[in-house]
Design an enzyme around this catalytic site. Structure first.
Site, short mmCIF file in Angstrom:
data_model
loop_
_atom_site.label_atom_id
_atom_site.label_comp_id
_atom_site.label_asym_id
_atom_site.label_seq_id
_atom_site.Cartn_x
_atom_site.Cartn_y
_atom_site.Cartn_z
N TYR A 179 -6.56 4.48 -10.58
CA TYR A 179 -7.64 3.73 -9.94
C TYR A 179 -8.10 4.51 -8.72
CZ TYR A 179 -9.98 0.16 -7.11
OH TYR A 179 -10.90 -0.52 -6.35
N GLU A 198 -16.52 2.72 -7.51
CA GLU A 198 -15.17 2.48 -8.04
C GLU A 198 -15.05 3.01 -9.46
OE1 GLU A 198 -12.89 -1.52 -7.62
OE2 GLU A 198 -13.82 -1.59 -9.61
#
Length: 380
Positions: A101, A187
């Site tokens: 992530y 993101e």
């Protein structure tokens, strides 16, 4: 403004961030042809501005072109979580070794940018931070200094050694996307290490600062590709300051500060706000009636809280506006009203004498929030 995944990836591609091959499809047969172009196997992803696609059936791994076509047809016909779907993204299947992530975002509290990397991807970052805090590295970035190579090296220090170089190359490019597009969030979940050793962005989430869209004509034009919430459209037609939220208590107040405080008090009372609506100063009968009509047109609303502190705004006019709105629409939910300030007594008297069955009077903001939250739960 939240971009679709494929629109975020278009920005990634301009900054040479590695991506799987993909094609947008607006019809099922286009998804089939795209899968054929990728050798028969593909991943079909619904394009929406909400999360939870993987858990909610919004991502399908198709092992044959007809499976990609069937998945696209279902998504386009049925929508996703009550949201209409106009397109899907069809991508080649890749051999994933590990998932991570990464995100870069604006941290208004510290007046810095915040970069985060986790060695565990594919799940909500909140879940990672709570259950595996040791897997998450964070650093704040001075906007005058920018993201430097040592930031990237430290952020990727918790990743497997064979993924560090590729990830450290991508992170500065994500920062460049954030800066160049005036974004508040960039993101990637997941960022993946492929079996052949490459690191690539398998997903994208990009949020653009609406206040900066005048500087990005090509991004502003993307607004037309997003479905318009009918309640938001109605509010815009009336010139109201309205933001749709995900709760059940409709909120009307005068002044942004009062409305924000009302949202907080409703949350403390155990409820969740369905919207932010500021009628502004000097709101009269017509504005109040239009505001209440907008709130009552939202099917998610289970109760309404009208919280007015009369300064320029006269509470007697607010009361008349509420009654006029109830003449125009058939209110099926309770309306909790708290009036204070200019002509508050007159306003309360007007509502009391009207004797409308849907109106619930409250003396304080805390009492009003408590009643609105309770009534919303009872109606759920």
């Amino acid at each position: 403004m939240d971009l679709y995944e494929h629109q975020g990836k278009d920005l990634f591609a301009k900054h040479h961030i590695p991506l799987p091959r993909g094609q947008v499809a607006e019809r099922p047969e286009e998804a089939r042809r795209a899968a054929e172009g990728f050798g028969g196997k593909a991943v079909v992803k619904v394009q929406v501005q909400i999360g939870g696609r993987g858990k909610g059936g919004g991502i399908v791994i198709a092992q044959a072109p007809h499976e990609a076509e069937d998945a696209a047809r279902r998504m386009l016909d049925e929508g996703f979580k009550d949201t209409p779907v106009t397109r899907v993204l069809v991508e080649e299947q890749v051999d994933i070794a590990e998932e991570f992530y990464v995100a870069v975002l604006l941290d208004r509290g510290t007046k810095r940018y915040l970069a985060m990397v986790s060695s565990e991807g594919g799940m909500d970052i909140e879940q990672i931070a709570k259950e595996h805090p040791e897997a998450l590295r964070r650093t704040r970035i001075d906007p005058l200094l920018g993201l430097r190579p040592y930031h990237a090296r430290w952020l990727t220090g918790g990743l497997p050694e064979d993924a560090r170089k590729g990830a450290a190359d991508i992170i500065p490019k994500l920062y460049d996307v954030l800066i160049d597009a005036d974004a508040t969030l960039v993101e990637v979940n997941p960022l993946v290490l492929l079996a052949d050793g490459r690191v690539a962005a398998l997903d994208s989430k990009v949020t653009i600062d609406d206040n900066a869209l005048y500087r990005h004509e090509e991004l502003a034009e993307l607004r037309g590709s997003f479905p318009v919430d009918p309640t938001e459209a109605k509010a815009k037609e009336q010139g109201l300051q309205y933001v749709k939220l995900d709760g059940q208590v409709g909120i009307i107040g005068n002044g942004a500060g009062l409305v924000m405080s009302t949202l907080d008090v409703v949350e403390q009372a155990g409820g969740r706000a369905a919207n932010f609506l500021d009628v502004g100063g000097g709101a009269g009968v017509d504005v109040m009636a239009a505001s209440l009509e907008v709130i009552l047109s939202d099917p998610d609303v289970r109760s309404v809280l009208v919280n007015i502190f009369g300064g320029i705004t006269r509470c007697d006019l607010v009361a008349r506006g509420i009654l006029e709105a109830l003449d125009r629409v058939d209110a099926k939910v309770p309306i909790v009203v708290r009036l204070d300030g200019t002509n508050a007594e007159e306003g309360r008297k007007i509502l009391s004498e009207a004797g409308h069955e849907r109106i619930v009077a409250a003396a304080t903001m805390q009492e009003a929030a408590q009643r609105a939250a309770e009534l919303a739960k009872e109606a759920a």
